[in-house]
Scaffold this motif. Structure first.
Motif: not given
Length: 421
Positions: A212-217, A225-231, A236-238
């Motif tokens: 919780r509170g981690a930074t992702v890009v 859909g309701t998923w976002r790809r981040v690093t 890198t994943g969803w």
């Protein structure tokens, strides 16, 4: 539909502007009165403005005061009016402009069926709704979409600002303020809870776990859909859209330990005082969200009706950690009071949870795929007339659905709100 056209819808290339004829200009009006709005978030790829929001914005946002009148942009027929996932409340109209079928969508309104009902005909400039901030929204505004074709039946989205300007309606010229277009190539988000990063958009293997509170890009428009790809770091994943947002969550505070009172000298022993009781407050709003942490982007644990008794454990920056009806979470302190509000004659029933939208297959056979791509694995083939339950919002011509106990993605070009005969 050809394979090329299906691929165009899947990659978001359906947003080609189909300009109406010059004769249609007089039939189109602005959705809001001149100088009553500002031009804010634009059509196209963007960074999420709040948790659960899209990264590919299908409409044009016009900021305005809550309750501002919303007008139909042209003569037409009401396709939908009322509650819906994501927008909260909406109105959808179908028009014939310049001999072509065009649909307009008005999202985040107050009481979508207050002024119009599905099936009703409306005139250009007629009041159809009021500006609100229902659903996934940061502040009162109108989310306006324009679709070439009948919405929900294979229509393609286009830029509302450019479309209306081609008809002679310049939303920028009549606005009180016009926001600069974002040139961001990456987006910084924060996790609002510990979350698994998965290899694919859905039930793919877990490749990392982020605290919780981690930074992702992420990148503007990078969604499924309701998923976002981040690093996160080198991984890198969803992740679910609801698990990240642009604001870092406040740290969870704990109440300071209290020292027991010192014994008082006396001829007789002084009894040990009982442990202090939690402070008591009461909900003053009609409905107050009990959230998982002290931030508006965190998950809603429960909705507390007016008058609910709260046992306060601690405070943090305008938030209270409370226990109510056996559940513990955080509420905004401004909607509570030390005095219980007058009890209503009869408590209002808790609102029923929104029902998932249902569509029907219009093709003779429709592929249910593992992801939003014509190259992904076919999970099942759905026969004409099959009812599918929406499991997400439409994105770039694809929709996540559940049918016959299986979940996957289908092309919205072969779905309809009415069951085919």
């Amino acid at each position: 539909m050809s394979t090329a056209m299906a691929a165009a819808l899947a990659t978001g290339l359906g947003g080609v502007l189909v300009a109406p004829s010059a004769s249609a200009a007089a039939a189109v009006v602005a959705p809001l009165g001149a100088r009553t709005y500002s031009v804010s978030s634009y059509y196209g790829p963007r960074c999420m403005p709040v948790a659960s929001a899209s990264t590919w914005h299908l409409g044009q946002d016009l900021g305005a005061a809550s309750g501002t009148r919303i007008n139909a942009i042209a003569d037409g027929t009401v396709l939908r009016a009322g509650s819906v996932s994501g927008f909260g409340q909406w109105v959808v109209l179908r028009h014939t402009i310049g001999g072509k079928t065009v649909s307009s969508v008005y999202g985040h309104v107050i009481d979508g069926d207050k002024y119009v009902k599905a099936g009703q005909t409306v005139k250009a400039g007629q009041r159809i709704a009021d500006v609100g901030s229902t659903g996934i929204s940061t502040s009162p505004h109108l989310h306006l979409e324009v679709w070439n074709g009948t919405y929900g039946s294979g229509a393609s989205h286009t830029d509302p600002l450019a479309y209306l300007k081609a008809t002679g309606v310049d939303l920028g010229r009549n606005a009180t303020r016009v926001a600069a277009r974002s040139t961001a190539t990456s987006c910084t988000y924060y996790t609002n809870a510990a979350v698994d990063v998965r290899a694919g958009a859905g039930t793919g293997a877990v490749v990392a776990r982020v605290a919780r509170g981690a930074t992702v890009v992420g990148k503007p428009g990078d969604e499924s859909g309701t998923w976002r790809r981040v690093t996160s770091g080198r991984t890198t994943g969803w992740v679910p859209a609801a698990s990240i947002g642009p604001t870092k969550p406040a740290p969870v505070s704990t109440p300071p330990a209290t020292k027991p009172p010192a014994p008082q000298p006396a001829p007789k022993p002084v009894p040990t005082p009982s442990a202090p009781q939690p402070a008591t407050r009461y909900v003053t709003a009609a409905s107050l969200n009990l959230r998982a942490s002290a931030t508006t982007s965190s998950a809603v644990v429960a909705r507390l009706p007016k008058g609910t008794k709260l046992s306060v454990a601690t405070t943090s920056g305008g938030w209270l950690k409370v226990t109510a009806n056996g559940r513990t979470g955080w509420v905004s302190a401004q909607y509570t009071s030390t005095s219980a509000p007058a009890a209503p004659a009869k408590p209002a029933p808790a609102p029923a949870p929104p029902k998932a939208a249902t569509s029907y297959v219009t093709a003779s056979s429709l592929n249910l795929r593992a992801s939003a791509s014509t190259s992904s694995k076919v999970v099942a083939r759905l026969a004409r007339g099959t009812a599918v339950t929406h499991a997400g919002t439409a994105s770039k011509g694809w929709l996540k659905v559940t049918a016959g106990g299986r979940t996957g993605f289908v092309s919205t070009a072969y779905l309809s709100a009415q069951k085919p005969r």
